[in-house]
Design a protein around this motif. Sequence first.
Motif, PDB file in Angstrom:
ATOM      1  N   GLN A   1       1.016  -1.602   0.327  1.00  0.00           N
ATOM      2  CA  GLN A   1      -0.627  -0.109  -0.189  1.00  0.00           C
ATOM      3  C   GLN A   1       1.157   0.976  -0.085  1.00  0.00           C
ATOM      4  O   GLN A   1       1.008   1.735  -0.802  1.00  0.00           O
ATOM      5  N   VAL A   2       2.008   1.465   1.297  1.00  0.00           N
ATOM      6  CA  VAL A   2       2.599   2.492   0.745  1.00  0.00           C
ATOM      7  C   VAL A   2       3.532   2.867  -0.630  1.00  0.00           C
ATOM      8  O   VAL A   2       3.555   3.661  -0.652  1.00  0.00           O
ATOM      9  N   VAL A   3       4.189   1.778  -0.991  1.00  0.00           N
ATOM     10  CA  VAL A   3       4.952   1.637  -2.022  1.00  0.00           C
ATOM     11  C   VAL A   3       4.139   2.446  -3.319  1.00  0.00           C
ATOM     12  O   VAL A   3       4.633   2.845  -3.909  1.00  0.00           O
ATOM     13  N   VAL A   4       2.777   1.214  -3.680  1.00  0.00           N
ATOM     14  CA  VAL A   4       2.077   1.298  -4.834  1.00  0.00           C
ATOM     15  C   VAL A   4       1.308   2.864  -4.937  1.00  0.00           C
ATOM     16  O   VAL A   4       1.600   3.268  -5.862  1.00  0.00           O
TER      17      VAL A   4
ATOM     18  N   GLU B   1      -5.553  -1.321  -4.282  1.00  0.00           N
ATOM     19  CA  GLU B   1      -6.752  -2.098  -3.968  1.00  0.00           C
ATOM     20  C   GLU B   1      -5.950  -3.397  -5.144  1.00  0.00           C
ATOM     21  O   GLU B   1      -5.210  -5.080  -4.403  1.00  0.00           O
ATOM     22  N   ASP B   2      -5.547  -4.401  -6.365  1.00  0.00           N
ATOM     23  CA  ASP B   2      -5.382  -4.804  -6.795  1.00  0.00           C
ATOM     24  C   ASP B   2      -3.797  -5.747  -6.350  1.00  0.00           C
ATOM     25  O   ASP B   2      -3.979  -6.384  -5.973  1.00  0.00           O
ATOM     26  N   ALA B   3      -2.847  -4.919  -6.061  1.00  0.00           N
ATOM     27  CA  ALA B   3      -1.842  -5.275  -6.180  1.00  0.00           C
ATOM     28  C   ALA B   3      -2.049  -5.469  -4.722  1.00  0.00           C
ATOM     29  O   ALA B   3      -1.343  -6.353  -4.511  1.00  0.00           O
ATOM     30  N   VAL B   4      -2.326  -5.342  -3.304  1.00  0.00           N
ATOM     31  CA  VAL B   4      -2.445  -5.226  -2.442  1.00  0.00           C
ATOM     32  C   VAL B   4      -3.154  -6.889  -2.257  1.00  0.00           C
ATOM     33  O   VAL B   4      -2.483  -7.476  -1.246  1.00  0.00           O
ATOM     34  N   LEU B   5      -3.864  -7.132  -2.723  1.00  0.00           N
ATOM     35  CA  LEU B   5      -4.836  -8.204  -3.196  1.00  0.00           C
ATOM     36  C   LEU B   5      -3.545  -9.077  -3.651  1.00  0.00           C
ATOM     37  O   LEU B   5      -3.444 -10.617  -2.522  1.00  0.00           O
TER      38      LEU B   5
END
Length: 167
Positions: free
Chosen positions: A62-65, A77-81
Amino acid sequence: MAGLEGMEQPRRHGSATAARWSPAVEDERALKALELFGNPTEAEVPLPSRPESAATARRLAQVVVLRQWGLSPKMTEDAVLLVSELVGNAVRHTGARVFGLRMRRRRGWIRIEVRDPSRGLPCLMPVQEMDVSGRGLFLVDKLSDRWGVDLLPRGKTTWFEMRVADR
């Protein structure tokens, strides 16, 4: 206390729940994870192979993206999932004590990697509507643009990539 009659008193239960989770609290936890574990864009971040590491990996993503890379809330949201799914697989299926998380960005793409010491390959299984588990790689396959596994002399790296619009 005649002046307080008819005034609604704050509900303790509701405010305690709100204090446990809110975007501000989650943002603070994400920054704390970055401080404690390191930045996965600079070097591979080692995380203990425990279920709670999925939450840590989600916060780091979340912090990075969102913050560092400035990508959209939907992409975040997709990357975190998907990070959560790869980490969950590493924790559940590899028997590792520690795994590594790495995030990279290059022109037009982001790549997120989870490295573990197992050479057992993940398997994309057909998913039925009523299945309660086994959806991790299915989600990775559907939400990422590409994904794969690189075998290493000692273990493997499971990764996914997503296309991004460069500014």
